[in-house]
Design a protein around this motif. Structure first.
Motif, PDB file in Angstrom:
ATOM      1  N   ASN A 113       0.839  -1.192   0.000  1.00  0.00           N
ATOM      2  CA  ASN A 113       0.000   0.000   0.000  1.00  0.00           C
ATOM      3  C   ASN A 113       0.873   1.240   0.000  1.00  0.00           C
ATOM      4  O   ASN A 113       1.982   1.231   0.549  1.00  0.00           O
ATOM      5  N   ASN A 114       0.382   2.336  -0.596  1.00  0.00           N
ATOM      6  CA  ASN A 114       0.996   3.616  -0.285  1.00  0.00           C
ATOM      7  C   ASN A 114       0.226   4.251   0.866  1.00  0.00           C
ATOM      8  O   ASN A 114      -0.847   3.782   1.261  1.00  0.00           O
ATOM      9  N   ILE A 115       0.765   5.329   1.423  1.00  0.00           N
ATOM     10  CA  ILE A 115       0.178   5.905   2.619  1.00  0.00           C
ATOM     11  C   ILE A 115      -1.230   6.439   2.358  1.00  0.00           C
ATOM     12  O   ILE A 115      -2.096   6.401   3.235  1.00  0.00           O
ATOM     13  N   LEU A 116      -1.518   6.892   1.143  1.00  0.00           N
ATOM     14  CA  LEU A 116      -2.861   7.385   0.848  1.00  0.00           C
ATOM     15  C   LEU A 116      -3.891   6.265   0.913  1.00  0.00           C
ATOM     16  O   LEU A 116      -5.051   6.498   1.245  1.00  0.00           O
ATOM     17  N   HIS A 117      -3.471   5.035   0.568  1.00  0.00           N
ATOM     18  CA  HIS A 117      -4.387   3.897   0.627  1.00  0.00           C
ATOM     19  C   HIS A 117      -4.750   3.547   2.065  1.00  0.00           C
ATOM     20  O   HIS A 117      -5.742   2.868   2.317  1.00  0.00           O
ATOM     21  N   GLU A 118      -3.934   4.002   3.000  1.00  0.00           N
ATOM     22  CA  GLU A 118      -4.161   3.712   4.412  1.00  0.00           C
ATOM     23  C   GLU A 118      -4.850   4.862   5.144  1.00  0.00           C
ATOM     24  O   GLU A 118      -5.137   4.755   6.334  1.00  0.00           O
ATOM     25  N   MET A 119      -5.125   5.947   4.438  1.00  0.00           N
ATOM     26  CA  MET A 119      -5.726   7.122   5.069  1.00  0.00           C
ATOM     27  C   MET A 119      -7.247   7.059   4.972  1.00  0.00           C
ATOM     28  O   MET A 119      -7.885   7.718   4.152  1.00  0.00           O
ATOM     29  N   ASP A 161       7.377   9.215   5.505  1.00  0.00           N
ATOM     30  CA  ASP A 161       7.108   8.031   4.706  1.00  0.00           C
ATOM     31  C   ASP A 161       7.465   8.333   3.257  1.00  0.00           C
ATOM     32  O   ASP A 161       6.982   9.313   2.687  1.00  0.00           O
ATOM     33  N   LEU A 162       8.328   7.512   2.645  1.00  0.00           N
ATOM     34  CA  LEU A 162       8.729   7.681   1.254  1.00  0.00           C
ATOM     35  C   LEU A 162       8.549   6.359   0.515  1.00  0.00           C
ATOM     36  O   LEU A 162       8.898   5.297   1.052  1.00  0.00           O
ATOM     37  N   GLN A 163       8.034   6.411  -0.718  1.00  0.00           N
ATOM     38  CA  GLN A 163       7.769   5.182  -1.463  1.00  0.00           C
ATOM     39  C   GLN A 163       7.971   5.415  -2.957  1.00  0.00           C
ATOM     40  O   GLN A 163       7.646   6.481  -3.483  1.00  0.00           O
ATOM     41  N   TYR A 186       5.527   8.033  -7.278  1.00  0.00           N
ATOM     42  CA  TYR A 186       6.284   8.565  -6.151  1.00  0.00           C
ATOM     43  C   TYR A 186       5.297   9.024  -5.076  1.00  0.00           C
ATOM     44  O   TYR A 186       4.344   9.744  -5.384  1.00  0.00           O
ATOM     45  N   THR A 187       5.538   8.634  -3.832  1.00  0.00           N
ATOM     46  CA  THR A 187       4.631   9.003  -2.749  1.00  0.00           C
ATOM     47  C   THR A 187       5.443   9.447  -1.539  1.00  0.00           C
ATOM     48  O   THR A 187       6.472   8.842  -1.218  1.00  0.00           O
ATOM     49  N   ALA A 188       4.984  10.504  -0.879  1.00  0.00           N
ATOM     50  CA  ALA A 188       5.628  10.997   0.333  1.00  0.00           C
ATOM     51  C   ALA A 188       4.549  11.384   1.339  1.00  0.00           C
ATOM     52  O   ALA A 188       3.464  11.845   0.958  1.00  0.00           O
ATOM     53  N   GLY A 189       4.859  11.204   2.617  1.00  0.00           N
ATOM     54  CA  GLY A 189       3.881  11.550   3.633  1.00  0.00           C
ATOM     55  C   GLY A 189       4.517  11.847   4.976  1.00  0.00           C
ATOM     56  O   GLY A 189       5.656  11.469   5.241  1.00  0.00           O
TER      57      GLY A 189
END
Length: 372
Positions: A113-119, A161-163, A186-189
């Motif tokens: 998952n990326n962090i948005l999928h967990e929000m 969080d970096l992905q 690219y994902t950052a949180g």
């Protein structure tokens, strides 16, 4: 033969215990009734009242760790989607990875998952049909992909969080030629946590998401959760994450026919859109009963180049709650209403005239949720 299988299973138990292995999962299923109405000056198309049994993301997984030295551990997990309807198969279809964890943070690689999928902490609902959950506000930009993900240690309650999902995992048939446009992600949180409060801020960029347009989604989620009170808020901004046809399809729950046209396949709605939405959930815990109410509102989705409204603003209301039958089992019910405004482009006729209208969806569901 049966005795041999039992003996092998018993022999593996000490090994599983030594490796710190855990079996876990959840079973979620509901029965729902829903209806979709599409209205314009041309008339109205009304779906049948659909009654169905749903699987609401049941899953089973096994995970473990091994100390490598000092405070460094090897961590691993294999999780797969399962279904009480018997329509799921495969291993590692959900979050599955191998990685390292220590003072440096956590580094994992796999199907993640990326962090948005967990929000989705402000979205406590069972999500079938589409009106029955805050799907637009909770999952825009969320994805699970073959990727590498790093989570930093916490400093003053904050961790980063970096992905990265590589091009050649996103384009597996094109990995040696690179003739197609890359779809790297690219994902950052940032996450801030306190005993009764948390806040998450995240951003994702998907290369060439709609044609040559790079998809971008930014989201803020925050919640306060004391013993009896819950308040959660989600804000989401999206740019070229989808075209207008795909965006409109979120609201129709698969009922797309109007005046002999598929309203989610109109050429004028192939344009990438920009949108913003917000959702708020409030709840109160009273013994075993946890009532909840959610409201979501989205601005009109406009074409990024034309600036025209292609899908009008939407409003959504969900009322329901949980009743805890035990520590691990809950009964969950909800009523939902979703409305998209009348300035929505439905279709273009043979004379190149545009026809606009609105969409309404109502839903009710009752389900069981068991964790193990």
């Amino acid at each position: 033969m049966k005795k041999t299988i039992i003996a092998m299973a018993l022999a593996c138990l000490p090994l599983a215990a030594a490796a710190d292995t855990t079996l876990y999962g959840q079973i979620k299923s509901s029965i729902s009734a829903s209806q979709v109405k599409i209205k314009s000056t041309d008339g109205m198309a009304k779906s049948a009242a659909a009654t169905r049994i749903n699987d609401n993301t049941s899953r089973i997984g096994v995970k473990g760790s091994e100390t490598l030295g000092g405070d460094t551990k090897l961590i691993w997990q294999l999780e797969q989607r399962v279904s009480v309807l018997g329509d799921r198969q495969g291993w590692g279809t959900r979050d599955s990875f191998i990685g390292l964890q220590g003072k440096f943070g956590t580094l994992r690689a796999g199907n993640l998952n990326n962090i948005l999928h967990e929000m989705d902490g402000f979205n406590p609902w069972m999500g079938t049909p589409s009106a029955a959950e805050l799907g637009l506000s909770a999952y825009r930009g969320g994805s699970r992909s073959i990727s590498v993900r790093y989570e930093s240690p916490k400093f003053a309650g904050i961790h980063a969080d970096l992905q990265y999902a590589p091009r050649d995992n996103q384009n597996p048939t094109d990995r040696y030629t690179h003739e197609k446009a890359g779809r790297d992600q690219y994902t950052a949180g940032l996450t801030y946590t306190r005993p009764n409060h948390y806040a998450k801020l995240a951003y994702t960029l998907r290369k060439n998401r709609v044609g040559s347009e790079d998809g971008q989604v930014a989201r803020l989620e925050t919640a306060y959760h004391a013993d009896k009170v819950f308040l959660g808020l989600g804000l989401s901004y999206s740019r070229a994450n989808e075209n207008a046809n795909t965006y409109l399809g979120y609201f129709t729950d698969g009922f797309n026919r109007y005046n002999h046209h598929d309203i989610t396949a109109d050429s004028r709605k192939n344009e990438a859109v920009e949108s913003f939405d917000a959702a708020l959930t409030a709840g109160y815990n009273s013994g075993n009963f946890r009532p909840r109410i959610s409201y979501a509102h989205g601005r009109a989705a406009k074409g990024m180049h034309s600036g025209k409204t292609l899908v009008d603003k939407f409003d959504q209301l969900i009322v329901g709650g949980d009743y805890r039958l035990s520590k691990r089992t809950s009964l969950r019910g909800q009523l939902a209403y979703l409305r998209v405004g009348g300035n929505t482009l439905l279709y273009t006729d043979a004379a190149n005239r545009t026809h606009k209208g609105k969409i309404e969806q109502t839903a009710a569901s009752l389900g069981l949720h068991h964790r193990f």
